[in-house]
Design a protein around this motif. Structure first.
Motif, PDB file in Angstrom:
ATOM      1  N   THR A  36       0.906  -1.015  -0.047  1.00  0.00           N
ATOM      2  CA  THR A  36      -0.077   0.068  -0.023  1.00  0.00           C
ATOM      3  C   THR A  36       1.033   1.277  -0.016  1.00  0.00           C
ATOM      4  O   THR A  36       1.512   1.495   0.912  1.00  0.00           O
ATOM      5  CB  THR A  36      -0.856   0.104   1.152  1.00  0.00           C
ATOM      6  OG1 THR A  36      -1.709  -1.254   1.226  1.00  0.00           O
ATOM      7  CG2 THR A  36      -1.872   1.241   1.262  1.00  0.00           C
ATOM      8  N   PRO A  37       0.685   2.290  -0.962  1.00  0.00           N
ATOM      9  CA  PRO A  37       1.628   3.116  -1.017  1.00  0.00           C
ATOM     10  C   PRO A  37       1.488   4.009  -0.019  1.00  0.00           C
ATOM     11  O   PRO A  37       0.328   4.445   0.486  1.00  0.00           O
ATOM     12  CB  PRO A  37       1.245   3.791  -2.524  1.00  0.00           C
ATOM     13  CG  PRO A  37       0.109   3.595  -2.682  1.00  0.00           C
ATOM     14  CD  PRO A  37      -0.229   2.154  -2.042  1.00  0.00           C
ATOM     15  N   PRO A  38       2.506   4.966   0.602  1.00  0.00           N
ATOM     16  CA  PRO A  38       2.244   5.813   1.701  1.00  0.00           C
ATOM     17  C   PRO A  38       1.740   6.832   1.358  1.00  0.00           C
ATOM     18  O   PRO A  38       1.691   7.351   0.152  1.00  0.00           O
ATOM     19  CB  PRO A  38       3.841   6.006   2.165  1.00  0.00           C
ATOM     20  CG  PRO A  38       4.675   5.800   0.804  1.00  0.00           C
ATOM     21  CD  PRO A  38       3.896   4.702   0.139  1.00  0.00           C
ATOM     22  N   LEU A  39       1.183   7.932   2.344  1.00  0.00           N
ATOM     23  CA  LEU A  39       0.658   9.190   1.990  1.00  0.00           C
ATOM     24  C   LEU A  39       1.775  10.206   2.137  1.00  0.00           C
ATOM     25  O   LEU A  39       1.278  11.361   1.681  1.00  0.00           O
ATOM     26  CB  LEU A  39      -0.336   9.322   3.060  1.00  0.00           C
ATOM     27  CG  LEU A  39      -1.822   8.400   3.086  1.00  0.00           C
ATOM     28  CD1 LEU A  39      -2.787   8.939   4.145  1.00  0.00           C
ATOM     29  CD2 LEU A  39      -2.511   8.553   1.642  1.00  0.00           C
ATOM     30  N   HIS A  40       2.723   9.851   2.723  1.00  0.00           N
ATOM     31  CA  HIS A  40       3.649  11.103   2.893  1.00  0.00           C
ATOM     32  C   HIS A  40       5.200  10.614   2.805  1.00  0.00           C
ATOM     33  O   HIS A  40       5.340   9.345   2.383  1.00  0.00           O
ATOM     34  CB  HIS A  40       3.944  11.389   4.365  1.00  0.00           C
ATOM     35  CG  HIS A  40       2.443  11.677   4.954  1.00  0.00           C
ATOM     36  ND1 HIS A  40       1.459  10.891   5.592  1.00  0.00           N
ATOM     37  CD2 HIS A  40       1.722  13.105   5.030  1.00  0.00           C
ATOM     38  CE1 HIS A  40       0.442  11.492   6.096  1.00  0.00           C
ATOM     39  NE2 HIS A  40       0.650  12.579   5.665  1.00  0.00           N
ATOM     40  N   ALA A 259      -3.535  -1.356  -3.981  1.00  0.00           N
ATOM     41  CA  ALA A 259      -1.959  -1.144  -4.819  1.00  0.00           C
ATOM     42  C   ALA A 259      -2.250  -1.084  -6.077  1.00  0.00           C
ATOM     43  O   ALA A 259      -1.284  -0.963  -7.046  1.00  0.00           O
ATOM     44  CB  ALA A 259      -1.239  -2.277  -4.013  1.00  0.00           C
ATOM     45  N   GLY A 260      -3.415  -0.955  -6.807  1.00  0.00           N
ATOM     46  CA  GLY A 260      -3.701  -1.124  -8.005  1.00  0.00           C
ATOM     47  C   GLY A 260      -3.584  -2.380  -8.803  1.00  0.00           C
ATOM     48  O   GLY A 260      -3.619  -2.372  -9.944  1.00  0.00           O
ATOM     49  N   ASP A 261      -3.982  -3.564  -7.903  1.00  0.00           N
ATOM     50  CA  ASP A 261      -4.181  -5.076  -8.602  1.00  0.00           C
ATOM     51  C   ASP A 261      -2.729  -5.376  -9.682  1.00  0.00           C
ATOM     52  O   ASP A 261      -3.053  -5.392 -10.694  1.00  0.00           O
ATOM     53  CB  ASP A 261      -5.316  -5.058  -9.374  1.00  0.00           C
ATOM     54  CG  ASP A 261      -5.672  -6.440  -9.730  1.00  0.00           C
ATOM     55  OD1 ASP A 261      -5.607  -7.397  -8.997  1.00  0.00           O
ATOM     56  OD2 ASP A 261      -6.539  -6.378 -10.564  1.00  0.00           O
ATOM     57  N   PRO A 262      -1.756  -5.000  -9.045  1.00  0.00           N
ATOM     58  CA  PRO A 262      -0.636  -5.602  -9.721  1.00  0.00           C
ATOM     59  C   PRO A 262      -0.558  -7.212 -10.277  1.00  0.00           C
ATOM     60  O   PRO A 262      -0.044  -7.183 -11.639  1.00  0.00           O
ATOM     61  CB  PRO A 262       0.684  -5.368  -8.964  1.00  0.00           C
ATOM     62  CG  PRO A 262       0.205  -5.535  -7.617  1.00  0.00           C
ATOM     63  CD  PRO A 262      -1.320  -4.930  -7.686  1.00  0.00           C
ATOM     64  N   ASP A 263      -0.922  -8.064  -9.582  1.00  0.00           N
ATOM     65  CA  ASP A 263      -1.148  -9.234 -10.228  1.00  0.00           C
ATOM     66  C   ASP A 263      -2.484  -9.776 -10.798  1.00  0.00           C
ATOM     67  O   ASP A 263      -2.517 -10.788 -11.158  1.00  0.00           O
ATOM     68  CB  ASP A 263      -0.987 -10.273  -9.036  1.00  0.00           C
ATOM     69  CG  ASP A 263       0.574 -10.296  -8.412  1.00  0.00           C
ATOM     70  OD1 ASP A 263       1.447  -9.277  -9.195  1.00  0.00           O
ATOM     71  OD2 ASP A 263       0.622 -10.697  -7.325  1.00  0.00           O
ATOM     72  N   GLY A 264      -3.227  -8.852 -11.059  1.00  0.00           N
ATOM     73  CA  GLY A 264      -4.557  -9.196 -11.595  1.00  0.00           C
ATOM     74  C   GLY A 264      -5.484 -10.001 -10.785  1.00  0.00           C
ATOM     75  O   GLY A 264      -6.383 -10.577 -11.317  1.00  0.00           O
ATOM     76  N   PHE A 309       1.294  -5.349   2.902  1.00  0.00           N
ATOM     77  CA  PHE A 309       2.724  -5.417   2.493  1.00  0.00           C
ATOM     78  C   PHE A 309       3.323  -6.754   2.281  1.00  0.00           C
ATOM     79  O   PHE A 309       3.323  -7.875   3.180  1.00  0.00           O
ATOM     80  CB  PHE A 309       3.683  -4.852   3.647  1.00  0.00           C
ATOM     81  CG  PHE A 309       3.368  -3.330   4.110  1.00  0.00           C
ATOM     82  CD1 PHE A 309       3.487  -2.563   3.546  1.00  0.00           C
ATOM     83  CD2 PHE A 309       2.113  -3.425   5.016  1.00  0.00           C
ATOM     84  CE1 PHE A 309       3.059  -1.226   3.794  1.00  0.00           C
ATOM     85  CE2 PHE A 309       1.659  -2.262   5.344  1.00  0.00           C
ATOM     86  CZ  PHE A 309       2.249  -0.907   4.821  1.00  0.00           C
ATOM     87  N   GLU A 310       3.547  -7.112   0.822  1.00  0.00           N
ATOM     88  CA  GLU A 310       3.642  -8.475   0.338  1.00  0.00           C
ATOM     89  C   GLU A 310       5.165  -8.853  -0.160  1.00  0.00           C
ATOM     90  O   GLU A 310       5.355  -8.226  -1.230  1.00  0.00           O
ATOM     91  CB  GLU A 310       2.487  -8.988  -0.495  1.00  0.00           C
ATOM     92  CG  GLU A 310       2.658 -10.331  -1.069  1.00  0.00           C
ATOM     93  CD  GLU A 310       1.579 -10.849  -1.967  1.00  0.00           C
ATOM     94  OE1 GLU A 310       2.047 -11.783  -2.966  1.00  0.00           O
ATOM     95  OE2 GLU A 310       0.596 -10.192  -1.893  1.00  0.00           O
TER      96      GLU A 310
END
Length: 609
Positions: A36-40, A259-264, A309-310
Motif C-alpha cells: 500500500t503506497p504511503p501518504l507521506h 495497490a492497483g491490482d498488480p497481479d490481476g 505489505f507482500e
C-alpha cells in the motif's frame, strides 16, 4: 628444479585455465513487491519523515533497549505500517504482512509488542496463532527479551506461566497533566478460535499464520476486541495461503486492489463464491430466504485503513529464479544462517507446490498434484457469467434442476461437518456442490428440513461405519425411523464395497469430464491434493490422515454423487407357495415321492444322465 604445477602436468597452462565468475552474494529485497503506497515521504530518515511515522521510534527501541539488530526489511515495514495521519493517529487499523517462512516475522512482532506495552502504553497486547503452542513460543521470546534488558527488567510486575493463561504484566510510570500515574500493561496469548479474545478489550492484536484461518470465526472473535478503542492495530503475519485460506485471501484481494491490482487477482472471478461455505440450497424457484446466510460483506474492511505489505516472487517466475528468491525472502543474506544455498537445497528437494508456497510465498491452487489426471478437475469447473448489473453470477445452464441427494462427511478433528449435494443439470450431466460447513452435528437435522430444501432432497448418506461422520449417520437414521420425530429424510448406509465403488465412479466422471462443479475453495483443495490409500485388491479411497488438506469436503461430494448415481437393487419376489396336496395323496405316495426326490430311491445307479 621448480615443482611442476598440476595444470602443467596435465598439459594445461595456468593462462589457459578457465576463470569461473563468482556469483554475487544474494541479499533479500528491502521493499516488498506489493504494498500500500504511503501518504507521506517516509524515507530517508529525517525530522520531517519522523513526524509522519512511529516506526523510527520502534527501531531505536529495538536497537538501543532490546539490543536487537533489525534486518532492513523489518525497519522498512515498521516505518511504513506505523504511518500517521494528520491528526496523529495511526493510518492503518489492519495490517497484513505476507512473507516466506523463516524470515523473522516473530522477531518483528515481539519488538512491536514490547514497544507498545513498555513505551507507548497501550493496555493490552493479545497474541494469537492457530495453535496455542505457537503463540506461546512467540510470547516467551518477548519475555526473554524483557528479562535480559537492564532497562526493562525492573518494569516487570508479574510473569504468568500457567498453560493457557500466560501473560507478561508491566508496570510503568506515566506523566499525565504534571502527575505521575502508575499504569499496568499486559501481553497475553490465546489460541485462534471462535472464543479467542472474548471478554477482552485489546489494542494490539497479533495474528500469526493467518493462512490457517479457514473460516471467519477466530477473526471475528479476536479482532472485534478493538472495536471500542480509539487507537488500535491488528497485525496479521503469514506465509502465502491456499484456496482454503478464506480470511487471508479476502484481505489480500482488498490490499491488492488498493495497490492497483498488480497481479490481476481482483478480476479473476474468485469472488463468485462466498468464502463462508454456507451457500444454502436455494434455486431460482425457492421463495424462502435462509436466515442464517453468512455474507462476506459483514467482514469488509475499510480500504483506507487496511495496509498490505507482500514479499513474494512474481507470478509465473521459474522456481529457480534467484530474483524471486530475494523478493520473497528479504532476510536471505542478511541473516548469516539463511543463505542462497539453503533455498537452493529446498528448491531441489521439495515438491514444486510446497516450495512455491513456503519459500516463494506464492499462492497454491492445489492443482500440481492430486488423484485426478492433470487439469481435468479444473476443466469441470463452471465459468461464471456477468449478470444484469455486471456482477458475476452462476449461469442458468450451471444450476441443478433435478431433485438432489445429500452427502455428509466430518473432518478428522471433528471440528466441521461438510454437506454436499448432487443433482442433474438441464444438459443431463451430474453436478456436485458444497452447500454448508459448520461446527458440530446438530445443525444438519434442521438444515435439511428447512423450507424448500426438504422438497428437493431425495435421500442423504455418509460413511456409515469406520468414519468420524458415522455417528451422525446413525443418529439421522434413528431420527428417520422415529415416528415422533419431524425428520423424514431417507438415510441410506454407505459402507464396504459401496465406498470404493462410489469413489471409482466419481474418479471416472471427473477424468472423463462428465462431472461439473462450482469453484469452491475447500472442495477444490481437498479434491486436488487428496492422497489415495490402496487396498489389497487394488481399490482406492482418499486417505484422510495422509492428505495435506483433509478429505472431508471431497468425501461429502463423493457420497452425494454415489447416492445420485447408484444402481438400486430390486429384490426378486419370493417363489409362489407349493400347490396344496391332499393328505390321502401323500399317504399313497412312495417314500421317495413323498420326500420330493423325483422318484429316486437313493440308489445312484437308478439316476439317468
Amino acid at each position: 628444479m621448480a615443482a611442476t604445477s598440476q595444470a602443467s602436468r596435465s598439459g594445461q597452462t595456468d593462462a589457459a585455465k578457465p576463470v569461473r565468475k563468482k556469483r554475487p552474494k544474494l541479499y533479500g529485497k528491502e521493499k516488498p513487491r506489493v504494498y500500500t503506497p504511503p501518504l507521506h515521504q517516509l524515507e530517508p530518515r529525517s525530522p520531517e519523515a519522523e513526524a509522519w511515522t512511529l516506526g523510527y521510534d520502534v527501531i531505536d527501541f529495538a536497537e538501543q533497549v532490546l539490543k536487537v539488530n533489525l534486518f532492513p526489511w523489518q525497519k522498512w515495514l515498521l516505518v511504513h505500517m506505523l504511518e500517521l495521519l494528520e491528526d496523529g493517529q495511526l493510518r492503518f487499523r489492519t495490517v497484513v504482512v505476507l512473507i516466506a517462512r523463516q524470515n523473522g516475522k516473530s522477531t518483528l512482532s515481539q519488538v512491536l509488542a514490547l514497544w507498545i506495552i513498555c513505551v507507548w502504553g497501550w493496555p493490552l497486547v493479545l497474541g494469537t496463532a492457530q495453535d496455542l503452542e505457537t503463540a506461546e513460543e512467540v510470547w516467551q521470546g518477548a519475555v526473554d527479551m524483557v528479562e535480559e534488558s537492564e532497562e526493562l527488567a525492573p518494569l516487570i510486575d508479574k510473569v504468568v506461566k500457567v498453560n493457557g493463561k500466560k501473560a507478561l504484566e508491566i508496570i510503568r510510570d506515566v506523566e499525565n497533566y504534571k502527575q505521575t500515574k502508575r499504569v499496568k500493561t499486559r501481553y497475553k496469548v490465546k489460541a485462534a478460535n471462535r472464543k479467542a479474545g472474548r471478554g477482552f478489550t485489546g489494542n494490539l492484536i497479533l495474528l500469526d499464520e493467518l493462512r490457517e484461518h479457514q473460516n471467519w470465526d477466530a477473526w471475528g472473535a479476536i479482532t472485534k476486541t478493538t472495536m471500542a478503542q480509539v487507537e488500535a492495530l491488528i497485525l496479521a503475519l503469514s506465509n502465502a495461503g491456499d484456496v482454503t485460506s478464506v480470511v487471508l485471501r479476502h484481505l489480500r484481494r482488498m490490499g491488492h486492489e488498493g495497490a492497483g491490482d498488480p497481479d490481476g487477482i481482483c478480476k479473476s472471478g474468485d469472488e463468485l463464491m462466498p468464502d463462508l461455505i454456507d451457500l444454502g440450497m436455494e434455486s431460482s424457484s425457492d421463495d424462502e430466504e435462509d436466515d442464517e446466510w453468512d455474507d462476506e460483506d459483514e467482514w469488509e474492511q475499510d480500504p483506507e485503513s487496511l495496509g498490505l505489505f507482500e514479499w513474494s516472487a512474481p507470478p509465473g517466475c521459474s522456481k529457480w529464479d534467484r530474483g524471486g528468491w530475494a523478493q520473497a525472502n528479504p532476510s536471505v543474506g542478511w541473516n548469516p544462517g539463511f543463505t542462497e544455498r539453503t533455498l537452493a537445497s529446498a528448491c531441489k528437494t521439495d515438491p514444486e507446490w510446497v516450495y512455491r508456497t513456503e519459500c516463494l510465498c506464492q499462492w497454491s491452487d492445489g492443482i500440481l498434484e492430486g488423484p485426478f489426471a492433470p487439469g481435468v478437475w479444473e476443466e469441470g469447473q463452471n465459468v461464471p457469467e456477468a449478470g444484469p448489473d455486471g456482477a458475476l453470477q452462476v449461469a442458468q445452464a450451471d444450476q441443478i434442476v433435478s431433485d438432489v441427494t445429500i452427502g455428509l462427511a466430518q473432518s478428522s478433528d471433528r471440528e466441521y461437518v461438510y454437506m454436499a449435494r448432487a443433482g442433474y443439470r438441464a444438459d443431463g450431466n451430474p453436478q456436485v456442490e458444497l452447500v454448508a460447513a459448520r461446527h458440530g452435528t446438530g445443525w444438519t437435522f434442521d438444515y435439511m428440513m428447512h423450507g424448500n430444501r426438504r422438497k428437493r432432497i431425495k435421500a442423504a448418506t455418509g460413511q456409515s461405519k469406520g468414519a468420524q461422520v458415522s455417528a451422525l449417520i446413525e443418529d439421522l437414521s434413528e431420527a428417520k425411523s422415529d415416528p415422533e420425530n419431524a425428520f423424514d429424510v431417507p438415510v441410506e448406509p454407505w459402507q464396504g464395497t459401496d465406498l470404493t465403488n462410489g469413489w471409482s465412479r466419481f474418479m471416472d466422471a471427473v477424468n472423463h469430464k462428465k462431472l461439473r462443479h462450482h469453484k469452491q475453495p475447500p472442495l477444490d483443495l481437498s479434491a486436488t491434493t487428496a492422497v489415495l490409500k490402496v487396498f489389497s485388491g487394488g481399490a482406492t479411497l482418499p486417505d484422510e490422515k495422509a492428505s495435506p488438506a483433509g478429505t472431508a469436503p471431497l468425501m461429502a461430494a463423493v457420497a452425494a454423487f454415489w447416492l445420485l448415481t447408484r444402481k438400486e437393487e430390486h429384490e426378486l419376489p419370493p417363489p409362489p407357495p407349493p400347490a396344496a396336496v391332499l393328505a390321502t395323496e401323500v399317504e399313497a405316495a412312495t417314500p421317495a415321492e413323498a420326500n420330493g426326490l423325483g422318484g429316486w430311491s437313493g440308489d445312484i445307479g437308478s439316476v439317468g444322465f
